[in-house]
Design a protein around this motif. Structure first.
Motif, PDB file in Angstrom:
ATOM      1  N   THR A 149       0.843  -1.184   0.000  1.00 54.13           N
ATOM      2  CA  THR A 149       0.000   0.000   0.000  1.00 54.13           C
ATOM      3  C   THR A 149       0.888   1.246   0.000  1.00 54.13           C
ATOM      4  O   THR A 149       2.108   1.178   0.207  1.00 54.13           O
ATOM      5  N   ALA A 150       0.261   2.401  -0.205  1.00 54.49           N
ATOM      6  CA  ALA A 150       1.023   3.654  -0.199  1.00 54.49           C
ATOM      7  C   ALA A 150       1.656   3.896   1.168  1.00 54.49           C
ATOM      8  O   ALA A 150       2.800   4.372   1.264  1.00 54.49           O
ATOM      9  N   ALA A 151       0.929   3.574   2.246  1.00 51.13           N
ATOM     10  CA  ALA A 151       1.477   3.752   3.592  1.00 51.13           C
ATOM     11  C   ALA A 151       2.670   2.830   3.819  1.00 51.13           C
ATOM     12  O   ALA A 151       3.667   3.223   4.442  1.00 51.13           O
ATOM     13  N   GLU A 152       2.578   1.611   3.311  1.00 51.06           N
ATOM     14  CA  GLU A 152       3.693   0.676   3.468  1.00 51.06           C
ATOM     15  C   GLU A 152       4.913   1.126   2.682  1.00 51.06           C
ATOM     16  O   GLU A 152       6.046   1.048   3.177  1.00 51.06           O
ATOM     17  N   ARG A 153       4.699   1.606   1.474  1.00 48.74           N
ATOM     18  CA  ARG A 153       5.832   2.084   0.672  1.00 48.74           C
ATOM     19  C   ARG A 153       6.521   3.268   1.343  1.00 48.74           C
ATOM     20  O   ARG A 153       7.757   3.351   1.384  1.00 48.74           O
ATOM     21  N   ALA A 154       5.736   4.179   1.889  1.00 49.99           N
ATOM     22  CA  ALA A 154       6.324   5.334   2.574  1.00 49.99           C
ATOM     23  C   ALA A 154       7.094   4.895   3.815  1.00 49.99           C
ATOM     24  O   ALA A 154       8.183   5.413   4.100  1.00 49.99           O
ATOM     25  N   ALA A 155       6.542   3.933   4.557  1.00 53.14           N
ATOM     26  CA  ALA A 155       7.228   3.446   5.751  1.00 53.14           C
ATOM     27  C   ALA A 155       8.525   2.735   5.390  1.00 53.14           C
ATOM     28  O   ALA A 155       9.544   2.882   6.084  1.00 53.14           O
ATOM     29  N   VAL A 156       8.512   1.967   4.304  1.00 52.46           N
ATOM     30  CA  VAL A 156       9.720   1.263   3.870  1.00 52.46           C
ATOM     31  C   VAL A 156      10.800   2.251   3.464  1.00 52.46           C
ATOM     32  O   VAL A 156      11.975   2.107   3.829  1.00 52.46           O
ATOM     33  N   GLU A 157      10.420   3.267   2.701  1.00 54.77           N
ATOM     34  CA  GLU A 157      11.403   4.267   2.266  1.00 54.77           C
ATOM     35  C   GLU A 157      12.011   5.001   3.456  1.00 54.77           C
ATOM     36  O   GLU A 157      13.220   5.233   3.511  1.00 54.77           O
ATOM     37  N   HIS A 158      11.179   5.345   4.426  1.00 57.85           N
ATOM     38  CA  HIS A 158      11.669   6.022   5.627  1.00 57.85           C
ATOM     39  C   HIS A 158      12.624   5.125   6.402  1.00 57.85           C
ATOM     40  O   HIS A 158      13.710   5.549   6.824  1.00 57.85           O
ATOM     41  N   LEU A 159      12.240   3.873   6.580  1.00 59.52           N
ATOM     42  CA  LEU A 159      13.065   2.940   7.347  1.00 59.52           C
ATOM     43  C   LEU A 159      14.395   2.688   6.653  1.00 59.52           C
ATOM     44  O   LEU A 159      15.458   2.649   7.303  1.00 59.52           O
ATOM     45  N   HIS A 160      14.380   2.523   5.337  1.00 62.17           N
ATOM     46  CA  HIS A 160      15.617   2.262   4.609  1.00 62.17           C
ATOM     47  C   HIS A 160      16.529   3.488   4.639  1.00 62.17           C
ATOM     48  O   HIS A 160      17.752   3.361   4.789  1.00 62.17           O
ATOM     49  N   ARG A 161      15.948   4.664   4.517  1.00 56.72           N
ATOM     50  CA  ARG A 161      16.752   5.886   4.536  1.00 56.72           C
ATOM     51  C   ARG A 161      17.431   6.077   5.890  1.00 56.72           C
ATOM     52  O   ARG A 161      18.627   6.388   5.961  1.00 56.72           O
ATOM     53  N   VAL A 162      16.692   5.861   6.970  1.00 56.36           N
ATOM     54  CA  VAL A 162      17.279   6.026   8.300  1.00 56.36           C
ATOM     55  C   VAL A 162      18.270   4.903   8.586  1.00 56.36           C
ATOM     56  O   VAL A 162      19.331   5.131   9.183  1.00 56.36           O
ATOM     57  N   GLY A 163      17.952   3.677   8.159  1.00 50.73           N
ATOM     58  CA  GLY A 163      18.892   2.578   8.355  1.00 50.73           C
ATOM     59  C   GLY A 163      20.204   2.815   7.637  1.00 50.73           C
ATOM     60  O   GLY A 163      21.284   2.529   8.174  1.00 50.73           O
ATOM     61  N   ALA A 164      20.142   3.348   6.423  1.00 50.78           N
ATOM     62  CA  ALA A 164      21.367   3.668   5.690  1.00 50.78           C
ATOM     63  C   ALA A 164      22.152   4.772   6.393  1.00 50.78           C
ATOM     64  O   ALA A 164      23.391   4.752   6.429  1.00 50.78           O
ATOM     65  N   ALA A 165      21.448   5.742   6.975  1.00 49.26           N
ATOM     66  CA  ALA A 165      22.132   6.808   7.712  1.00 49.26           C
ATOM     67  C   ALA A 165      22.824   6.258   8.955  1.00 49.26           C
ATOM     68  O   ALA A 165      23.936   6.685   9.305  1.00 49.26           O
ATOM     69  N   VAL A 166      22.188   5.311   9.640  1.00 44.75           N
ATOM     70  CA  VAL A 166      22.808   4.682  10.815  1.00 44.75           C
ATOM     71  C   VAL A 166      24.064   3.927  10.410  1.00 44.75           C
ATOM     72  O   VAL A 166      25.111   4.007  11.073  1.00 44.75           O
ATOM     73  N   LEU A 167      23.997   3.192   9.304  1.00 44.10           N
ATOM     74  CA  LEU A 167      25.166   2.465   8.820  1.00 44.10           C
ATOM     75  C   LEU A 167      26.289   3.427   8.459  1.00 44.10           C
ATOM     76  O   LEU A 167      27.459   3.201   8.812  1.00 44.10           O
ATOM     77  N   ALA A 168      25.966   4.491   7.774  1.00 39.52           N
ATOM     78  CA  ALA A 168      26.995   5.451   7.363  1.00 39.52           C
ATOM     79  C   ALA A 168      27.618   6.161   8.557  1.00 39.52           C
ATOM     80  O   ALA A 168      28.796   6.519   8.526  1.00 39.52           O
ATOM     81  N   ALA A 169      26.851   6.373   9.611  1.00 36.76           N
ATOM     82  CA  ALA A 169      27.380   7.040  10.803  1.00 36.76           C
ATOM     83  C   ALA A 169      28.245   6.120  11.636  1.00 36.76           C
ATOM     84  O   ALA A 169      29.183   6.572  12.301  1.00 36.76           O
ATOM     85  N   GLY A 170      27.960   4.817  11.616  1.00 38.16           N
ATOM     86  CA  GLY A 170      28.700   3.891  12.453  1.00 38.16           C
ATOM     87  C   GLY A 170      28.257   3.977  13.900  1.00 38.16           C
ATOM     88  O   GLY A 170      27.442   4.830  14.285  1.00 38.16           O
ATOM     89  N   VAL A 171      28.799   3.095  14.727  1.00 40.07           N
ATOM     90  CA  VAL A 171      28.419   3.071  16.140  1.00 40.07           C
ATOM     91  C   VAL A 171      28.748   4.397  16.814  1.00 40.07           C
ATOM     92  O   VAL A 171      27.960   4.941  17.585  1.00 40.07           O
TER      93      VAL A 171
END
Length: 682
Positions: A149-171
């Motif tokens: 659904t549109a809500a699921e797609r938006a949630a996935v994009e948000h989660l992937h974007r923040v997850g990638a930012a966490v990976l790029a920042a490191g611990v």
């Protein structure tokens, strides 16, 4: 009373409170949280009080030990509620697990029976509901439409974007603000019905906190696995959204290609009628996590199928968690009117009517279930005997394949191995020379036996130390597979092996009291020296005139010294794995700085035949370095999407290669065959 243990807090509460801070206060949040963590905590009933200074008191209202609403965090300073003290408090508090099931199926949360203290993951999380107090989202146990659904797609994009930012920042760079943003994305995903992704995001935050605070239970491998799960799920869902509705994603980043329903997960486990069951107790193991402690008991039905029952409750004091886990073994089994403890059931049986069972083998304890005590069975008698009849290589393949399945459908006991072994004794292992109990199985192959949990409050380590004094001892064992390039097993239970007349009487033996029924739950029960019977020494031996010494094992059975770091020296998979881990610890910048020192790694990977691994390493380093810049040469912030994709490809390749090496190790193939089997498997 004074209590240094903070209450747990719902993930969405952390996100809401941190989001209420101004940008200026967000920059001070990590420092404020570190200072607040050192302040004494005073608990009175359901309220925790922290004196921030002489004039300011912070109050956390936590019914049941959990802060469930941001209004339950109150501060007496002038800036409240938009003060840094409230945000620092929820940052210090451990994240709460999901609420227990509400349908009477079981009275406790089934936490993962793993050797880690974090919460995991990657394991049973039966009741992931809206934790902010609203009504739960619709249960998606019915097969959904094969489209997002549109809500699921938006949630996935948000989660992937923040997850990638966490990976790029490191611990080091993933501070409280970035953690809160990931928790916000997790809450959004949960409300949209993406329960697996939400659980993976919360697990990542828990592990990042453990890494940043230097907790002894932190394992870098767990954090890497959590990020791989999080980014892999979001990438697979993104591909599924772009694919035709009737077509599964063709390039899912993991080893399997699940459908959208499996990628979504379910809000809670569903239980189906199982009718009448005749159960035989197998063994029990203590469960110890950062927030829960208890016991998990395993049973076998008449057809040889495995089932689980749990008695796991939250704890608010880490020092009392291990005693709580051990003591849970003496609590009654919550199944019908059965009047026996979990420890007793491991040596007895149950006759159950109206049983209910989840897809993962967890037995329900609803009001309609009836159960009475019955006779148990020995490990050497059917139906338990059949567990040891499967060849070890087939058991390993089954365990590795099950690890790729979602927790809610992963068959019970699929990660367990059942072996007949002969102990060799302790031998140095690894670069530090740590002792490791070695044993032979099958046709003489060597397996390393490790404690299932390293907590000193559990009996595992002491029991293994005692067993190491009895080389030549034959045992029937149950353990959890430890994926490695050499056979390794985390030992859970041991028992008396079947007698086939092949022993000469000159070896040690296990002589347990009658009430133990020939088996020992290594995490709950302690072996005594009297439980081991040693053959008498030769009276004519001048070195032992009393004949009381324990004879040394024969030269042929002397434990071999195991060197190296546990990886196959002929297959340098660690060269890629350490760069994957470096990205998690130091972030994208640290990986980019070290990009010039990997020429030797590339050459070694190519010389070992791992051409794909070398190419993935090149791609990972290139993505780390390749950042957009403005006309003045300054780095411009991006979404780190390309870097996350390169890291995910390298991480999954390492997973597949490690699994291939594990399979070949248990198959008894030589190192050259192991290397060839692992070459570019993906």
């Amino acid at each position: 009373m004074t209590d240094t243990q903070w209450p747990a807090v719902r993930p969405e509460v952390v996100a809401e409170v941190v989001a209420g801070l101004s940008a200026r206060l967000q920059k001070r949040l990590d420092g404020a949280a570190a200072k607040l963590a050192e302040r004494p905590v005073e608990r009175t009933g359901e309220e925790w009080r922290i004196a921030v200074d002489e004039e300011t008191v912070l109050v956390l209202h936590a019914p049941g030990g959990v802060v469930a609403d941001q209004a339950d965090v109150r501060c007496g300073c002038l800036l409240a509620p938009a003060c840094v003290h409230r945000a620092a408090a929820v940052t210090v508090c451990p994240l709460a697990d999901d609420e227990p099931p509400a349908d009477g199926e079981t009275g406790t949360i089934e936490a993962p029976p793993s050797n880690q203290l974090d919460q995991p993951d990657q394991r049973d999380q039966p009741d992931q509901r809206n934790q902010a107090g609203q009504a739960a989202p619709p249960d998606r146990t019915a097969p959904p439409a094969e489209a997002l659904t549109a809500a699921e797609r938006a949630a996935v994009e948000h989660l992937h974007r923040v997850g990638a930012a966490v990976l790029a920042a490191g611990v080091g760079g993933a501070g409280a603000v970035l953690q809160a943003e990931l928790l916000r994305a997790a809450h959004r995903a949960r409300l949209a019905g993406l329960y697996r992704s939400a659980a993976a995001a919360v697990a990542v935050v828990t592990r990042i906190r453990a890494a940043r605070s230097g907790e002894p239970d932190h394992r870098l491998a767990d954090l890497v696995a959590g990020l791989r799960e999080l980014l892999g799920l979001s990438a697979a869902l993104t591909l599924a959204a772009a694919a035709p509705a009737a077509t599964a994603p063709e390039h899912a980043p993991g080893p399997a290609e699940p459908g959208i329903a499996e990628l979504r997960g379910t809000a809670r486990q569903s239980y189906a009628p199982a009718g009448g069951l005749r159960l035989y107790g197998l063994f029990a193991e203590p469960v110890l996590t950062a927030t829960h402690a208890g016991v998990l008991t395993w049973a076998v039905d008449a057809g040889g199928g495995l089932h689980t029952m749990a008695e796991i409750m939250p704890h608010t004091d880490a020092t009392a968690a291990a005693p709580q886990a051990v003591g849970a073994g003496n609590r009654a089994v919550r199944l019908g009117d059965a009047m026996l403890s979990h420890r007793e059931f491991t040596r007895a049986g149950l006759a159950v009517q109206g049983a209910t069972r989840s897809a993962a083998g967890r037995l329900g304890a609803g009001a309609s279930v009836r159960a009475v005590r019955a006779a148990g069975a020995a490990w050497t008698a059917e139906p338990l005997e059949g567990l040891w009849s499967e060849p070890p290589a087939a058991q390993v393949a089954r365990a590795l394949a099950a690890g790729t399945l979602p927790p809610e459908v992963r068959p019970a006991g699929s990660e367990l191995l059942f072996l007949d072994v002969t102990l060799l004794g302790a031998a140095p292992y690894g670069p530090g020379g740590e002792p490791r109990l070695l044993a032979t199985y099958g046709d003489g192959a060597v397996v390393a036996l490790r404690a299932a949990h390293d907590h000193p409050g559990l009996a595992y380590r002491g029991n293994l130390a005692l067993l190491a004094t009895a080389p030549g001892l034959r045992l029937r064992v149950i353990g959890r597979l430890e994926r490695s390039a050499r056979p390794e097993l985390r030992l859970l239970a041991v028992g008396v092996p079947p007698t086939d007349g092949s022993t000469s009487g000159g070896e040690p033996s296990l002589a347990l009291p009658a009430d133990r029924a020939g088996r020992v739950n290594l995490g709950l029960e302690r072996l005594q020296t009297a439980d081991l019977t040693f053959p008498p020494a030769d009276p004519a031996d001048p070195a032992d005139p009393t004949g009381s010494a324990v004879p040394a094992p024969p030269a042929a059975a002397a434990p071999p010294a195991v060197t190296g770091d546990g990886a196959n020296p002929a297959t340098p998979v660690h060269l890629l794995a350490r760069r994957v881990e470096q990205a998690v610890t130091g972030g994208r910048a640290a990986l980019a700085l070290g990009s010039r020192a990997v020429d030797g790694d590339r050459a070694r990977l190519r010389s070992a035949g791992l051409v794909t691994g070398a190419a993935l390493l090149d791609g990972l380093l290139a993505a780390a370095v390749d950042q957009p810049r403005d006309v003045f040469g300054r780095v411009v912030a991006d979404d780190h999407g390309d870097f996350a994709s390169a890291w995910l490809a390298a991480a999954w390749y390492g997973e597949e290669l490690a699994s291939a090496l594990c399979v070949t190790a248990w198959s008894g193939l030589p190192e050259t065959a192991s290397r060839e089997a692992g070459q570019d498997r993906t």
